[in-house]
Motif scaffolding. Sequence first.
Motif, PDB file in Angstrom:
ATOM      1  N   LYS A 128      11.386  21.865   4.197  1.00 28.45           N
ATOM      2  CA  LYS A 128      10.910  21.566   5.438  1.00 28.45           C
ATOM      3  C   LYS A 128      10.946  20.040   6.100  1.00 28.45           C
ATOM      4  CE  LYS A 128       8.959  25.561   7.225  1.00 28.45           C
ATOM      5  NZ  LYS A 128       9.827  26.416   8.149  1.00 28.45           N
ATOM      6  N   ILE A 129      10.933  19.306   4.802  1.00 28.98           N
ATOM      7  CA  ILE A 129      10.827  17.837   5.105  1.00 28.98           C
ATOM      8  C   ILE A 129      12.209  17.010   4.496  1.00 28.98           C
ATOM      9  CG2 ILE A 129       8.431  17.451   5.264  1.00 28.98           C
ATOM     10  CD1 ILE A 129       8.488  16.297   2.393  1.00 28.98           C
ATOM     11  N   ALA A 130      13.149  18.150   4.256  1.00 27.92           N
ATOM     12  CA  ALA A 130      14.409  17.602   3.730  1.00 27.92           C
ATOM     13  C   ALA A 130      14.393  17.173   2.332  1.00 27.92           C
ATOM     14  CB  ALA A 130      15.294  16.958   4.716  1.00 27.92           C
ATOM     15  N   LEU A 131      13.715  17.411   1.411  1.00 27.71           N
ATOM     16  CA  LEU A 131      13.747  16.944   0.166  1.00 27.71           C
ATOM     17  C   LEU A 131      14.659  17.622  -0.794  1.00 27.71           C
ATOM     18  CD1 LEU A 131      10.029  16.052  -0.735  1.00 27.71           C
ATOM     19  CD2 LEU A 131      11.783  14.572  -0.566  1.00 27.71           C
ATOM     20  N   GLU A 132      15.429  16.857  -1.634  1.00 28.48           N
ATOM     21  CA  GLU A 132      16.361  17.408  -2.403  1.00 28.48           C
ATOM     22  C   GLU A 132      16.196  17.017  -3.845  1.00 28.48           C
ATOM     23  OE1 GLU A 132      20.303  16.579  -0.735  1.00 28.48           O
ATOM     24  OE2 GLU A 132      19.963  17.851   1.104  1.00 28.48           O
ATOM     25  N   VAL A 133      16.925  17.457  -4.862  1.00 27.64           N
ATOM     26  CA  VAL A 133      16.803  17.107  -6.154  1.00 27.64           C
ATOM     27  C   VAL A 133      17.161  15.897  -6.240  1.00 27.64           C
ATOM     28  CG1 VAL A 133      17.751  17.545  -8.578  1.00 27.64           C
ATOM     29  CG2 VAL A 133      16.972  19.636  -7.338  1.00 27.64           C
ATOM     30  N   GLY A 134      16.603  14.689  -7.001  1.00 22.97           N
ATOM     31  CA  GLY A 134      16.792  13.401  -6.983  1.00 22.97           C
ATOM     32  C   GLY A 134      16.234  12.401  -5.977  1.00 22.97           C
ATOM     33  N   ASP A 135      15.562  12.929  -4.805  1.00 23.41           N
ATOM     34  CA  ASP A 135      15.044  12.231  -3.879  1.00 23.41           C
ATOM     35  C   ASP A 135      13.656  11.820  -4.303  1.00 23.41           C
ATOM     36  OD1 ASP A 135      16.825  12.779  -2.046  1.00 23.41           O
ATOM     37  OD2 ASP A 135      15.631  14.088  -0.887  1.00 23.41           O
ATOM     38  N   THR A 136      13.301  10.513  -3.782  1.00 19.94           N
ATOM     39  CA  THR A 136      12.116   9.923  -4.297  1.00 19.94           C
ATOM     40  C   THR A 136      10.866  10.047  -3.413  1.00 19.94           C
ATOM     41  OG1 THR A 136      13.090   8.092  -5.425  1.00 19.94           O
ATOM     42  CG2 THR A 136      11.150   7.519  -4.832  1.00 19.94           C
ATOM     43  N   VAL A 137       9.795  10.337  -3.921  1.00 17.51           N
ATOM     44  CA  VAL A 137       8.405  10.553  -2.957  1.00 17.51           C
ATOM     45  C   VAL A 137       7.405   9.532  -3.309  1.00 17.51           C
ATOM     46  CG1 VAL A 137       8.908  13.129  -2.598  1.00 17.51           C
ATOM     47  CG2 VAL A 137       7.594  12.380  -4.277  1.00 17.51           C
ATOM     48  N   ASN A 138       6.605   9.259  -2.233  1.00 20.85           N
ATOM     49  CA  ASN A 138       5.175   8.610  -2.514  1.00 20.85           C
ATOM     50  C   ASN A 138       4.086   9.673  -2.472  1.00 20.85           C
ATOM     51  OD1 ASN A 138       6.132   5.915  -2.668  1.00 20.85           O
ATOM     52  ND2 ASN A 138       6.211   5.554  -0.424  1.00 20.85           N
ATOM     53  N   ILE A 139       3.170   9.526  -3.639  1.00 19.77           N
ATOM     54  CA  ILE A 139       2.210  10.499  -3.579  1.00 19.77           C
ATOM     55  C   ILE A 139       0.939   9.613  -3.615  1.00 19.77           C
ATOM     56  CG2 ILE A 139       1.083  12.258  -5.298  1.00 19.77           C
ATOM     57  CD1 ILE A 139       3.990  12.614  -6.655  1.00 19.77           C
ATOM     58  N   ASP A 140       0.030  10.144  -2.596  1.00 18.80           N
ATOM     59  CA  ASP A 140      -1.142   9.515  -2.276  1.00 18.80           C
ATOM     60  C   ASP A 140      -2.146  10.461  -2.800  1.00 18.80           C
ATOM     61  OD1 ASP A 140      -0.356   7.257  -1.489  1.00 18.80           O
ATOM     62  OD2 ASP A 140      -0.170   8.058   0.707  1.00 18.80           O
ATOM     63  N   VAL A 141      -2.999   9.990  -3.808  1.00 19.60           N
ATOM     64  CA  VAL A 141      -4.083  11.011  -4.036  1.00 19.60           C
ATOM     65  C   VAL A 141      -5.511  10.636  -3.607  1.00 19.60           C
ATOM     66  CG1 VAL A 141      -5.494  11.814  -6.100  1.00 19.60           C
ATOM     67  CG2 VAL A 141      -3.137  11.533  -6.337  1.00 19.60           C
ATOM     68  N   ARG A 142      -5.949  11.532  -2.959  1.00 20.94           N
ATOM     69  CA  ARG A 142      -7.201  11.178  -2.174  1.00 20.94           C
ATOM     70  C   ARG A 142      -8.569  11.906  -2.664  1.00 20.94           C
ATOM     71  NH1 ARG A 142      -4.689  11.631   4.056  1.00 20.94           N
ATOM     72  NH2 ARG A 142      -3.151   9.810   3.572  1.00 20.94           N
ATOM     73  N   GLU A 143      -9.021  11.304  -3.777  1.00 26.30           N
ATOM     74  CA  GLU A 143     -10.085  11.874  -4.499  1.00 26.30           C
ATOM     75  C   GLU A 143     -11.204  12.298  -4.017  1.00 26.30           C
ATOM     76  OE1 GLU A 143     -10.753  10.068  -8.555  1.00 26.30           O
ATOM     77  OE2 GLU A 143      -9.026   8.696  -8.009  1.00 26.30           O
ATOM     78  N   ASN A 144     -11.856  11.297  -2.796  1.00 25.23           N
ATOM     79  CA  ASN A 144     -12.921  11.561  -2.073  1.00 25.23           C
ATOM     80  C   ASN A 144     -12.688  13.035  -1.263  1.00 25.23           C
ATOM     81  OD1 ASN A 144     -14.102   9.550  -3.229  1.00 25.23           O
ATOM     82  ND2 ASN A 144     -13.718   8.531  -1.568  1.00 25.23           N
ATOM     83  N   ASP A 145     -11.273  13.394  -0.893  1.00 23.69           N
ATOM     84  CA  ASP A 145     -11.292  14.199   0.107  1.00 23.69           C
ATOM     85  C   ASP A 145     -10.594  15.683  -0.563  1.00 23.69           C
ATOM     86  OD1 ASP A 145     -11.955  13.059   2.309  1.00 23.69           O
ATOM     87  OD2 ASP A 145     -10.052  12.184   2.508  1.00 23.69           O
ATOM     88  N   GLY A 146     -10.412  15.302  -1.977  1.00 29.42           N
ATOM     89  CA  GLY A 146      -9.680  16.483  -2.815  1.00 29.42           C
ATOM     90  C   GLY A 146      -8.217  16.614  -2.185  1.00 29.42           C
TER      91      GLY A 146
END
Length: 87
Positions: free
Chosen positions: A28-46
């Motif tokens: 749905k967000i047009a991600l394909e093999v080899g693309d790079t992503v940013n991952i934000d972990v929001r521990e307080n909100d789970g």
Amino acid sequence: MSKVMGMERKVSKFGNSLGITMTDSLKKIALEVGDTVNIDVRENDGEIVIKKVKKVALPTGRSPDFLDTLSQVMEEYDETLKGLKDR
């Protein structure tokens, strides 16, 4: 306004790692093999937020080393730069 897609998945074991499958969501967000992503972990909100990294073309004459150096300088002087912004 963007559409929110809800789904429920079980956490699985992949080798020594934990993971989930979410192929439909990634498509749905047009991600394909080899693309790079940013991952934000929001521990307080789970919450974990995954965002596709937008590719930026370097201006002519600029090497990738320039961006690496710029990133290092901005990280080193982050507080100073934030202080200058508010002046």
